[in-house]
Design a protein around this motif. Sequence first.
Motif, short mmCIF file in Angstrom:
data_model
loop_
_atom_site.label_atom_id
_atom_site.label_comp_id
_atom_site.label_asym_id
_atom_site.label_seq_id
_atom_site.Cartn_x
_atom_site.Cartn_y
_atom_site.Cartn_z
N GLY A 72 0.87 -1.36 -0.06
CA GLY A 72 0.05 0.02 0.14
C GLY A 72 0.85 1.16 0.04
O GLY A 72 0.66 2.28 -0.79
N MET A 73 2.04 1.45 0.67
CA MET A 73 2.61 2.48 0.86
C MET A 73 3.50 2.54 -0.48
O MET A 73 3.89 3.64 -1.01
CB MET A 73 3.57 2.24 2.11
CG MET A 73 5.07 3.51 2.19
SD MET A 73 5.77 3.35 3.74
CE MET A 73 7.06 4.45 3.33
N ALA A 74 3.96 1.46 -0.79
CA ALA A 74 4.94 1.31 -2.19
C ALA A 74 3.97 1.98 -3.43
O ALA A 74 4.39 2.82 -4.16
CB ALA A 74 5.06 -0.09 -2.60
N LYS A 75 2.57 1.69 -3.29
CA LYS A 75 1.73 2.29 -4.40
C LYS A 75 1.77 3.78 -4.22
O LYS A 75 1.78 4.46 -5.29
CB LYS A 75 0.19 1.70 -4.28
CG LYS A 75 0.15 0.35 -4.77
CD LYS A 75 -1.45 -0.10 -4.68
CE LYS A 75 -1.97 0.27 -3.49
NZ LYS A 75 -3.42 -0.11 -3.58
N GLU A 76 1.75 4.11 -3.05
CA GLU A 76 1.52 5.78 -2.99
C GLU A 76 2.93 6.46 -3.19
O GLU A 76 2.80 7.49 -3.89
CB GLU A 76 1.04 6.13 -1.49
CG GLU A 76 -0.22 5.72 -1.07
CD GLU A 76 -0.76 6.29 0.16
OE1 GLU A 76 -0.52 7.40 0.47
OE2 GLU A 76 -1.28 5.56 0.98
N LEU A 77 3.90 5.55 -2.90
CA LEU A 77 5.15 6.44 -3.20
C LEU A 77 5.48 6.37 -4.52
O LEU A 77 6.07 7.25 -5.43
CB LEU A 77 6.44 5.45 -2.68
CG LEU A 77 6.62 5.51 -1.18
CD1 LEU A 77 7.54 4.62 -0.64
CD2 LEU A 77 7.08 6.87 -0.62
N CYS A 78 4.70 5.50 -5.43
CA CYS A 78 4.79 5.55 -7.00
C CYS A 78 4.27 6.55 -7.54
O CYS A 78 4.70 7.24 -8.48
CB CYS A 78 4.53 4.04 -7.46
SG CYS A 78 5.37 2.63 -7.04
#
Length: 243
Positions: free
Chosen positions: A77-83
């Motif tokens: 979930g955090m990785a998606k937002e960082l993307c």
Amino acid sequence: MEELIKVKTQGDTQVVSARELYKGLEIKKRFSAWVSDNFKDFIEDIDFKGVLISTPFNPKYPDGKQQELQDYAITIGMAKELCMMSHTELGKEYRKYFLELERKWNDPQEVVKRGYTILQNENARLKIENQAMKPKALFADSVAASHTTILIGELAKILRGNGINIGANRLFQWMRDQGYLISRKGTDYNMPTQRSMNLGLFKIKESTITHSNGSVSISKTTKVTGKGQQYFINKFMKINETA
């Protein structure tokens, strides 16, 4: 689906390396600066967790001297937002990849499969714990049919190894008090009682001793049979359980 980044499972959560994502997104600023700018809106130990990784000082020599670097295990979930925060085409590509990972992760069949794996692991763990919780006396079963006899002092050492706090002298005294050994002073002192011999708990080893004056005497030593070892270990374990 081509693997863009290595994904690990921690508990029931999928995580990726922040450094690997940083490298995959081709971020130009320093890693520490990127973390400082982008991690402040996320919660440590929920969205990400700090970890140390070892990496070679010189990438050309992977088996050479190693250095430790700060990294972070971040949730999908955090990785998606960082993307999304990267505002790049690579960010869009990686976000799409993470969305597909999430779709597969939440597929009902995959959920059932993970649940079944967790159940199997839990059953295996419980089986190991149950085995460990069985009285250590069970390990004495293998000596029941043994032809090897041991001294009572050696039995005391085995008992101590099974968590029974007793020495040789106290064990002799206990056996006399309980009627396994003869307690009256005399030539038969500390010899097995008839009851013990009938139970097959002891054997008497006789040795011939020739003295310097030419006289000969017989020395008798009480030894515990394999059956006796099992008998006394089981008995003391039961006493210990009820103490």
